[in-house]
Write an enzyme that holds these catalytic residues in place. Structure first.
Site, PDB file in Angstrom:
ATOM      1  N   ASP A   1       0.867  -1.181   0.000  1.00 58.60           N
ATOM      2  CA  ASP A   1       0.000   0.000   0.000  1.00 58.60           C
ATOM      3  C   ASP A   1       0.907   1.236   0.000  1.00 58.60           C
ATOM      4  O   ASP A   1       2.137   1.115  -0.167  1.00 58.60           O
ATOM      5  CB  ASP A   1      -0.998  -0.038   1.177  1.00 58.60           C
ATOM      6  CG  ASP A   1      -0.358   0.294   2.526  1.00 58.60           C
ATOM      7  OD1 ASP A   1       0.888   0.402   2.606  1.00 58.60           O
ATOM      8  OD2 ASP A   1      -1.108   0.442   3.507  1.00 58.60           O
ATOM      9  N   HIS A   2       0.315   2.397   0.230  1.00 56.96           N
ATOM     10  CA  HIS A   2       1.104   3.642   0.215  1.00 56.96           C
ATOM     11  C   HIS A   2       2.151   3.669   1.333  1.00 56.96           C
ATOM     12  O   HIS A   2       3.229   4.222   1.159  1.00 56.96           O
ATOM     13  CB  HIS A   2       0.170   4.853   0.329  1.00 56.96           C
ATOM     14  CG  HIS A   2      -0.747   4.786   1.515  1.00 56.96           C
ATOM     15  ND1 HIS A   2      -1.796   3.871   1.590  1.00 56.96           N
ATOM     16  CD2 HIS A   2      -0.768   5.471   2.680  1.00 56.96           C
ATOM     17  CE1 HIS A   2      -2.420   4.032   2.740  1.00 56.96           C
ATOM     18  NE2 HIS A   2      -1.820   4.991   3.428  1.00 56.96           N
TER      19      HIS A   2
ATOM     20  N   CYS B   1       3.205  -2.864   4.015  1.00 55.67           N
ATOM     21  CA  CYS B   1       2.346  -1.716   4.311  1.00 55.67           C
ATOM     22  C   CYS B   1       3.101  -0.894   5.346  1.00 55.67           C
ATOM     23  O   CYS B   1       4.309  -1.083   5.504  1.00 55.67           O
ATOM     24  CB  CYS B   1       0.953  -2.158   4.768  1.00 55.67           C
ATOM     25  SG  CYS B   1       0.883  -3.075   6.321  1.00 55.67           S
TER      26      CYS B   1
ATOM     27  N   ILE C   1       1.575  -5.181   9.323  1.00 50.36           N
ATOM     28  CA  ILE C   1       0.562  -5.943  10.078  1.00 50.36           C
ATOM     29  C   ILE C   1      -0.700  -6.166   9.240  1.00 50.36           C
ATOM     30  O   ILE C   1      -1.137  -7.301   9.038  1.00 50.36           O
ATOM     31  CB  ILE C   1       0.218  -5.230  11.402  1.00 50.36           C
ATOM     32  CG1 ILE C   1       1.445  -5.180  12.317  1.00 50.36           C
ATOM     33  CG2 ILE C   1      -0.931  -5.958  12.116  1.00 50.36           C
ATOM     34  CD1 ILE C   1       1.256  -4.306  13.566  1.00 50.36           C
ATOM     35  N   GLY C   2      -1.289  -5.085   8.754  1.00 49.24           N
ATOM     36  CA  GLY C   2      -2.545  -5.213   8.011  1.00 49.24           C
ATOM     37  C   GLY C   2      -2.392  -6.067   6.768  1.00 49.24           C
ATOM     38  O   GLY C   2      -3.259  -6.899   6.454  1.00 49.24           O
TER      39      GLY C   2
ATOM     40  N   HIS D   1      11.125 -22.794   9.598  1.00 52.32           N
ATOM     41  CA  HIS D   1      10.087 -23.465  10.390  1.00 52.32           C
ATOM     42  C   HIS D   1       8.683 -23.341   9.799  1.00 52.32           C
ATOM     43  O   HIS D   1       7.877 -24.256   9.939  1.00 52.32           O
ATOM     44  CB  HIS D   1      10.050 -22.891  11.816  1.00 52.32           C
ATOM     45  CG  HIS D   1      11.218 -23.298  12.648  1.00 52.32           C
ATOM     46  ND1 HIS D   1      11.323 -23.013  13.987  1.00 52.32           N
ATOM     47  CD2 HIS D   1      12.353 -23.985  12.326  1.00 52.32           C
ATOM     48  CE1 HIS D   1      12.460 -23.496  14.468  1.00 52.32           C
ATOM     49  NE2 HIS D   1      13.112 -24.091  13.479  1.00 52.32           N
TER      50      HIS D   1
ATOM     51  N   ARG E   1       9.134 -32.190  11.772  1.00 50.89           N
ATOM     52  CA  ARG E   1       8.016 -31.842  12.663  1.00 50.89           C
ATOM     53  C   ARG E   1       7.296 -30.569  12.191  1.00 50.89           C
ATOM     54  O   ARG E   1       6.102 -30.395  12.462  1.00 50.89           O
ATOM     55  CB  ARG E   1       8.524 -31.660  14.098  1.00 50.89           C
ATOM     56  CG  ARG E   1       9.439 -30.477  14.312  1.00 50.89           C
ATOM     57  CD  ARG E   1      10.084 -30.505  15.691  1.00 50.89           C
ATOM     58  NE  ARG E   1      10.840 -29.291  15.982  1.00 50.89           N
ATOM     59  CZ  ARG E   1      12.077 -29.037  15.529  1.00 50.89           C
ATOM     60  NH1 ARG E   1      12.688 -29.909  14.752  1.00 50.89           N
ATOM     61  NH2 ARG E   1      12.693 -27.922  15.849  1.00 50.89           N
TER      62      ARG E   1
HETATM   63  C1  RB5 Z   1      -2.071   2.935   6.321  1.00 48.35           C
HETATM   64  O1  RB5 Z   1      -2.080   4.222   6.851  1.00 48.35           O
HETATM   65  C2  RB5 Z   1      -1.635   1.927   7.375  1.00 48.35           C
HETATM   66  O2  RB5 Z   1      -2.667   1.704   8.264  1.00 48.35           O
HETATM   67  C3  RB5 Z   1      -1.174   0.645   6.709  1.00 48.35           C
HETATM   68  O3  RB5 Z   1      -0.121   0.917   5.858  1.00 48.35           O
HETATM   69  C4  RB5 Z   1      -0.694  -0.460   7.623  1.00 48.35           C
HETATM   70  O4  RB5 Z   1       0.265   0.015   8.518  1.00 48.35           O
HETATM   71  C5  RB5 Z   1      -1.745  -1.243   8.275  1.00 48.35           C
HETATM   72  O5  RB5 Z   1      -1.498  -2.239   8.963  1.00 48.35           O
END
Ligand code: RB5
Length: 147
Positions: free
Chosen positions: A8-9, A65, A69-70, A98, A132
């Site tokens: 993403d940005h 991103c 995380i997202g 793993h 395993r």
């Molecule tokens: C975008 O502003 C931000 O929320 C995204 O890049 C990311 O960090 C989300 O997990």
């Protein structure tokens, strides 16, 4: 090796750096966007890359991103995807050894370019250990078949 890459940005600048680095190393990279710093929604790019890997068209994917995380949460919704958010050499090598992670995720706002290159190298150059760990991955695959 064919690698699909996307962001993403928040991950755009790091994506461009990692993409250039891997192209210089001779990897076959397909960039599935985004194409600028303009605000977009990370699940859209996670889906594009994850579907390419899930279908077998690409062996591996790399997603970024802001935090990683997202985009990792999103990619892991696609069947057959094991997306790992990595912050350093150790987590990247263990994600390969793993977890046989088929998508590497990083944060463009949390990880610097040199660390990102080190992470990518560790992930690409470490083999899955099997044993395993195969049993555990089979259990994850079973979970995908449940409602
Ligand atoms: C975008 O502003 C931000 O929320 C995204 O890049 C990311 O960090 C989300 O997990």
């Amino acid at each position: 090796m064919k690698i699909a890459i996307g962001s993403d940005h928040g991950g755009f600048v790091l994506k461009e750096i990692v993409k250039g680095y891997l192209i210089d190393k001779g990897y076959d990279i397909e960039d599935l966007g985004c194409d600028s710093n303009e605000s977009v929604d990370y699940p859209d790019f996670a889906l594009k890359v994850a579907e390419k890997v899930s279908s077998g068209a690409f062996e591996k994917g790399i997603l970024m991103c802001g935090t990683g995380i997202g985009i990792s949460i999103s990619a892991n919704k696609v069947k057959g995807i094991r997306a790992a958010l990595c912050h350093d050499h150790l987590t990247a090598s263990l994600a390969a050894r793993h977890n046989n992670a088929n998508i590497l995720c990083m944060g463009g706002r949390t990880t610097g370019p040199e660390t990102a290159k080190d992470i990518v190298e560790a992930w690409l150059n470490t083999s899955f250990e099997g044993g395993r760990h195969s049993r555990r991955l089979a259990k994850i695959a079973e979970m995908e078949c449940k409602k």
